[in-house]
Design a protein around this motif. Sequence first.
Motif, PDB file in Angstrom:
ATOM      1  N   GLN A   2      62.623 104.943 -49.917  1.00  8.72           N
ATOM      2  CA  GLN A   2      62.009 103.880 -49.164  1.00  8.72           C
ATOM      3  C   GLN A   2      60.564 103.895 -49.668  1.00  8.72           C
ATOM      4  O   GLN A   2      59.817 102.712 -49.665  1.00  8.72           O
ATOM      5  CB  GLN A   2      62.137 104.329 -47.713  1.00  8.72           C
ATOM      6  N   SER A   3      60.192 104.878 -50.040  1.00  9.47           N
ATOM      7  CA  SER A   3      58.688 105.170 -50.455  1.00  9.47           C
ATOM      8  C   SER A   3      58.299 104.218 -52.066  1.00  9.47           C
ATOM      9  O   SER A   3      57.222 103.439 -51.977  1.00  9.47           O
ATOM     10  CB  SER A   3      58.101 106.511 -50.678  1.00  9.47           C
ATOM     11  N   TYR A   4      59.241 104.310 -52.624  1.00  8.12           N
ATOM     12  CA  TYR A   4      59.253 103.579 -53.923  1.00  8.12           C
ATOM     13  C   TYR A   4      59.418 102.026 -53.678  1.00  8.12           C
ATOM     14  O   TYR A   4      58.844 101.091 -54.267  1.00  8.12           O
ATOM     15  CB  TYR A   4      60.667 103.808 -54.750  1.00  8.12           C
ATOM     16  N   LEU A   5      60.144 101.693 -52.750  1.00  6.98           N
ATOM     17  CA  LEU A   5      60.316 100.210 -52.283  1.00  6.98           C
ATOM     18  C   LEU A   5      59.043  99.784 -51.737  1.00  6.98           C
ATOM     19  O   LEU A   5      58.641  98.689 -52.150  1.00  6.98           O
ATOM     20  CB  LEU A   5      61.386 100.143 -51.320  1.00  6.98           C
ATOM     21  N   GLU A   6      58.381 100.594 -50.921  1.00  6.57           N
ATOM     22  CA  GLU A   6      57.227 100.206 -50.320  1.00  6.57           C
ATOM     23  C   GLU A   6      55.950  99.978 -51.207  1.00  6.57           C
ATOM     24  O   GLU A   6      55.198  99.091 -51.305  1.00  6.57           O
ATOM     25  CB  GLU A   6      56.762 101.329 -49.275  1.00  6.57           C
ATOM     26  N   THR A   7      56.121 100.958 -52.400  1.00  8.11           N
ATOM     27  CA  THR A   7      55.096 100.869 -53.467  1.00  8.11           C
ATOM     28  C   THR A   7      55.371  99.489 -54.336  1.00  8.11           C
ATOM     29  O   THR A   7      54.392  98.903 -54.532  1.00  8.11           O
ATOM     30  CB  THR A   7      55.178 101.908 -54.307  1.00  8.11           C
ATOM     31  N   ALA A   8      56.503  99.195 -54.374  1.00  5.39           N
ATOM     32  CA  ALA A   8      56.756  97.721 -55.258  1.00  5.39           C
ATOM     33  C   ALA A   8      56.404  96.695 -54.788  1.00  5.39           C
ATOM     34  O   ALA A   8      55.706  95.671 -54.753  1.00  5.39           O
ATOM     35  CB  ALA A   8      58.317  97.993 -55.430  1.00  5.39           C
ATOM     36  N   VAL A   9      56.658  96.827 -53.005  1.00  5.34           N
ATOM     37  CA  VAL A   9      56.369  95.799 -52.032  1.00  5.34           C
ATOM     38  C   VAL A   9      54.774  95.494 -52.105  1.00  5.34           C
ATOM     39  O   VAL A   9      54.069  94.401 -52.218  1.00  5.34           O
ATOM     40  CB  VAL A   9      56.746  95.847 -50.873  1.00  5.34           C
ATOM     41  N   ALA A  10      54.112  96.708 -51.988  1.00  2.99           N
ATOM     42  CA  ALA A  10      52.698  96.667 -52.198  1.00  2.99           C
ATOM     43  C   ALA A  10      51.961  95.999 -53.272  1.00  2.99           C
ATOM     44  O   ALA A  10      51.043  95.274 -53.394  1.00  2.99           O
ATOM     45  CB  ALA A  10      52.224  97.969 -51.919  1.00  2.99           C
ATOM     46  N   ALA A  11      52.714  96.370 -54.399  1.00  2.00           N
ATOM     47  CA  ALA A  11      52.185  95.956 -55.751  1.00  2.00           C
ATOM     48  C   ALA A  11      52.359  94.401 -55.815  1.00  2.00           C
ATOM     49  O   ALA A  11      51.483  93.507 -56.320  1.00  2.00           O
ATOM     50  CB  ALA A  11      52.808  96.530 -57.047  1.00  2.00           C
ATOM     51  N   GLN A  60      46.650  97.634 -59.751  1.00  2.00           N
ATOM     52  CA  GLN A  60      46.357  99.160 -59.652  1.00  2.00           C
ATOM     53  C   GLN A  60      46.041  99.829 -58.510  1.00  2.00           C
ATOM     54  O   GLN A  60      46.392 100.790 -58.469  1.00  2.00           O
ATOM     55  CB  GLN A  60      45.053  99.117 -60.791  1.00  2.00           C
ATOM     56  N   PHE A  61      45.211  99.235 -57.823  1.00  2.00           N
ATOM     57  CA  PHE A  61      44.596  99.614 -56.531  1.00  2.00           C
ATOM     58  C   PHE A  61      45.855  99.816 -55.584  1.00  2.00           C
ATOM     59  O   PHE A  61      46.108 100.819 -54.830  1.00  2.00           O
ATOM     60  CB  PHE A  61      43.546  98.722 -55.758  1.00  2.00           C
ATOM     61  N   ALA A  62      46.845  99.039 -55.691  1.00  2.00           N
ATOM     62  CA  ALA A  62      48.110  98.918 -54.732  1.00  2.00           C
ATOM     63  C   ALA A  62      48.796 100.303 -55.080  1.00  2.00           C
ATOM     64  O   ALA A  62      49.369 100.932 -54.164  1.00  2.00           O
ATOM     65  CB  ALA A  62      48.707  97.586 -54.666  1.00  2.00           C
ATOM     66  N   VAL A  63      49.273 100.330 -56.252  1.00  2.00           N
ATOM     67  CA  VAL A  63      49.854 101.534 -56.739  1.00  2.00           C
ATOM     68  C   VAL A  63      49.142 102.700 -56.243  1.00  2.00           C
ATOM     69  O   VAL A  63      49.872 103.679 -56.093  1.00  2.00           O
ATOM     70  CB  VAL A  63      50.182 101.323 -58.262  1.00  2.00           C
ATOM     71  N   ARG A  64      47.826 103.099 -56.792  1.00  2.00           N
ATOM     72  CA  ARG A  64      47.024 104.044 -56.458  1.00  2.00           C
ATOM     73  C   ARG A  64      47.087 104.360 -54.890  1.00  2.00           C
ATOM     74  O   ARG A  64      47.468 105.624 -54.485  1.00  2.00           O
ATOM     75  CB  ARG A  64      45.606 103.945 -56.918  1.00  2.00           C
ATOM     76  N   PHE A  65      47.128 103.733 -53.957  1.00  2.00           N
ATOM     77  CA  PHE A  65      46.878 103.956 -52.614  1.00  2.00           C
ATOM     78  C   PHE A  65      48.292 103.869 -51.834  1.00  2.00           C
ATOM     79  O   PHE A  65      48.476 104.387 -50.594  1.00  2.00           O
ATOM     80  CB  PHE A  65      46.183 103.020 -51.954  1.00  2.00           C
ATOM     81  N   SER A  66      49.260 103.468 -52.436  1.00  2.00           N
ATOM     82  CA  SER A  66      50.567 103.517 -51.912  1.00  2.00           C
ATOM     83  C   SER A  66      51.489 104.622 -52.522  1.00  2.00           C
ATOM     84  O   SER A  66      52.663 104.722 -52.135  1.00  2.00           O
ATOM     85  CB  SER A  66      51.380 102.188 -52.098  1.00  2.00           C
ATOM     86  N   THR A  67      51.002 105.319 -53.507  1.00  2.00           N
ATOM     87  CA  THR A  67      51.922 106.440 -54.053  1.00  2.00           C
ATOM     88  C   THR A  67      51.281 107.843 -53.608  1.00  2.00           C
ATOM     89  O   THR A  67      51.298 108.788 -54.254  1.00  2.00           O
ATOM     90  CB  THR A  67      51.782 106.429 -55.743  1.00  2.00           C
ATOM     91  N   GLY A  68      50.537 107.923 -52.338  1.00  2.00           N
ATOM     92  CA  GLY A  68      50.301 109.359 -52.037  1.00  2.00           C
ATOM     93  C   GLY A  68      51.231 110.481 -51.923  1.00  2.00           C
ATOM     94  O   GLY A  68      51.016 111.433 -52.056  1.00  2.00           O
ATOM     95  N   TYR A  69      52.569 109.759 -51.436  1.00  2.00           N
ATOM     96  CA  TYR A  69      53.604 111.085 -51.576  1.00  2.00           C
ATOM     97  C   TYR A  69      53.964 111.579 -53.042  1.00  2.00           C
ATOM     98  O   TYR A  69      54.620 112.447 -52.892  1.00  2.00           O
ATOM     99  CB  TYR A  69      54.978 110.042 -50.921  1.00  2.00           C
ATOM    100  N   ALA A  70      53.364 111.008 -53.981  1.00  2.00           N
ATOM    101  CA  ALA A  70      53.998 111.555 -55.335  1.00  2.00           C
ATOM    102  C   ALA A  70      52.817 111.906 -56.181  1.00  2.00           C
ATOM    103  O   ALA A  70      52.655 111.784 -57.320  1.00  2.00           O
ATOM    104  CB  ALA A  70      54.549 110.537 -56.284  1.00  2.00           C
ATOM    105  N   VAL A  71      51.644 112.811 -55.401  1.00  2.00           N
ATOM    106  CA  VAL A  71      50.408 113.073 -55.838  1.00  2.00           C
ATOM    107  C   VAL A  71      50.904 114.344 -56.924  1.00  2.00           C
ATOM    108  O   VAL A  71      51.613 115.077 -56.349  1.00  2.00           O
ATOM    109  CB  VAL A  71      49.481 113.420 -54.937  1.00  2.00           C
TER     110      VAL A  71
END
Length: 394
Positions: A2-11, A60-71
């Motif tokens: 679900q996190s990956y899907l949210e990142t794609a949607v945010a992008a 770039q901003f969307a991916v950076r702020f939506s992938t906090g789960y994969a720091v």
Amino acid sequence: MQSYLETAVAALVAAAVALFLVEVVHRLTRRFGRRSQLLTELTDHAHRPFQVAATVLAVQFAVRFSTGYAVGETWRRQLLHLLVLAVIATAAWLVAALLIVVEDTALARFRVDVPDNRHARRVRTQVVMLRRLTIAVIVILTVGVMLMTFPSVRGIGAGVLTSAGVVGVVAALAAQSLLGNVFAGLQLAFSDAVRLDDVVVVEGEWGRIEELTLSYVVVQIWDDRRLILPTSYFTSKPFQNWTRTESAVLGTAEFDVDWSVPVQTMREELRRLVEGTELWDGRVCVLQVTDATGGMVRMRALVSAADAGSLWDLRCLVREHLVAWVRDNRPTVMPRMRTELGDANSNLPWQWVQPRRPTRRSDTEAPDDARVFGGSDDGDARSEAFVGPEESRT
């Protein structure tokens, strides 16, 4: 997942918002900039790079702020690095497009389709050369900034700097010819020695400057061939520039005719011809006898035209017309060779006549207009200057 899907949607959402905002700005600029040359150029040439740069930055901003789960994850670091490289590249594209828009706006103020376009061609040459130099600098800086984003490149930076002196010497020796052409191109751009659309004669070829770069110059020859020369050629060798100060030029057409030519009549015919053609600019129309040796008289017609192309056509027209005029109206003026025929004993007619005794002059002195040394104050001065060594001692 679900996190990956949210990142794609945010992008995707970020990209859509960026495209929407860019389109709004584009339409507003086009609507309110109809009377502005700068805004018109912006809407035509900077829209696409602005659209791409804004979209990549938003993603770039969307991916950076939506992938906090994969720091700390490798894929996130590599993805963000790739997006940073894309942002740098698209930002450089946008900056280059903006600079080109400014240069095109400046060029639009100077028209080259007018008779007296010397200043416009000079500005155009300088702007084109600056454009090429600007793009080259932007590309170099962009590549440098992109390389600096790699940790390995930053790590070897110190070693590169310590050997910069040696590398600089080697590079200077290897690129001596290239750097010479680059500096020669800049010198041509700002010295006003040659400009775009100048009519030149180089290597025995007559043509027009078609392209000026930092490394070479393209000359369009009159028969549509291209002569490509290094820019250093124009700073190290002599060449003819027919339009450096103005486009109007002079040209000649020469004729060898018989001594019986009516010079004044032929001069009046030339004047009548040039006054009836639009190729002549009304400045110069001269017919002179420039030589009278070898049994013939050489006539030279000197005419003027507004530019080199018109002058060529005018010279051909003068030759064609005067040749036809001599043939049809003064056939006795056509060049001829004279011979004398003697009898069987090779006696010539002038030998059968008893020559008259020459009339003696009352004095033995030659007239003044037949003397170079003596006969006048100037002639006496020349005579004293050319006294031989034996005479000077007596």
